[in-house]
Enzyme design. Sequence first.
Site, PDB file in Angstrom:
ATOM      1  N   ALA A 207      44.882   9.614  29.243  1.00 26.85           N
ATOM      2  CA  ALA A 207      44.029   8.425  29.294  1.00 26.85           C
ATOM      3  C   ALA A 207      44.336   7.431  28.187  1.00 26.85           C
ATOM      4  O   ALA A 207      44.292   6.219  28.397  1.00 26.85           O
ATOM      5  CB  ALA A 207      42.556   8.842  29.220  1.00 26.85           C
ATOM      6  N   THR A 244      32.958  23.013  29.514  1.00 24.99           N
ATOM      7  CA  THR A 244      32.037  21.966  29.925  1.00 24.99           C
ATOM      8  C   THR A 244      32.780  20.646  30.118  1.00 24.99           C
ATOM      9  O   THR A 244      33.622  20.277  29.298  1.00 24.99           O
ATOM     10  CB  THR A 244      30.939  21.779  28.852  1.00 24.99           C
ATOM     11  OG1 THR A 244      30.272  23.026  28.667  1.00 24.99           O
ATOM     12  CG2 THR A 244      29.945  20.714  29.284  1.00 24.99           C
ATOM     13  N   CYS A 332      53.301  12.108  17.279  1.00 28.19           N
ATOM     14  CA  CYS A 332      53.141  13.560  17.153  1.00 28.19           C
ATOM     15  C   CYS A 332      54.124  14.153  16.148  1.00 28.19           C
ATOM     16  O   CYS A 332      53.986  15.307  15.756  1.00 28.19           O
ATOM     17  CB  CYS A 332      53.323  14.228  18.512  1.00 28.19           C
ATOM     18  SG  CYS A 332      52.041  13.770  19.695  1.00 28.19           S
TER      19      CYS A 332
END
Length: 393
Positions: A207, A244, A332
């Site tokens: 995203a 969740t 990264c």
Amino acid sequence: MRKVYVDYNAATPLHPEVKAAMTEDMEIFGNASSMHASGRLARARVEKAREDVGYLINAKDGSIVFTSGGSEANNTVFQTMRQIMGAGSREQGAVNRDEILTTAIEHPCVLNSALSQKKAGLKVTILPVDEYGKLLIEELKKSLSEKTLFVSVMAANNEIGTVQDIKEITALVKEAGALMHIDAVQAIGKIPFDAHEIGADYITISAHKIYGPKGAGALYVKKGAPLFPLVLGGHQEDGLRAGTYNNLGILGFGKAAHLAAEEVEKYGKIITPLRDKLRRGIEENIPHVKINGHPKDMLPNTLNVSFPGAEGEAILLSMDMKGIEASTGSACASGSLEPSHVLMAIGVGPELAHGSIRFSLGWGITEDDIDYIIETLPPVIARLRAMSTLSDC
């Protein structure tokens, strides 16, 4: 001080409409796994987001599994290969297939995941690329065999922007009877991408590369392709990813995907001329530079430049003092003293690799911003070269 952000390959800002949608959706607090009204409302929004992400890549031949990001999605696929080998399942076509192929310029989460599979007894082959970062197709053909279980190739490189011939690569892999994975994190939203047309078994999306929130990603899984959960626990995502639901992140992801699908064609038309102007400005005003990446098959927003005689971190900090925020490579890999594995793979030597800067553009960048970079960068490089004992520029 003026601020010019040109590190969109590391992270994009939230699209204003995504931010507005997420602010509104903060009121939707129910657990998407609960059966009461608040839970059903949250689940409905999650499923709408799933539809939007699927629409962005034309995922009509498979399903979307939400993850915490691209790294988790990639790791899930590689751990699935290990599970297949462990199960020895004839139904999954894994018998006698124990080889994984990937390329020398993949994101660290792919390369490290691939290398970790050696512990499970799989053979891992790192395929070479040419001087522009293109996978050598003949090397792929030679490496594919009846022993090949799985191939992972990124659609577009995060450091140099080179776009692979991913449809041709996938066709060769499928012809060999192997499973195909595409890390499309840097490609989706910047260039047209059609999962149905390409035909890969797995596709990774994130995203925060398409103006959505961090901490939300997805894995496309083609119908019939095996998938074992990386995160074990509850029944979420049909048992394929426990935990969740990250309601807010997923809802923001869905909105960002919806907008990206509408804007991808416009993106290339607007961003490409800005990137080309930046390249011309650098080449015309700074001597002895090297442009890294493919001259044509590249992302509209990415420009990787080596500056001989100047050290990358010094360039980065000097630009930052002037308000220009760029990168020396993958976010990264920041903090590493090693030269970029991508630049080394395309034949750029250690000195040039250490003197390379990645400019990655995005929505919000203007011609005035490009002019500011072109005006600011030449004296920075000249000063650093004058200070360097290695420079003969």
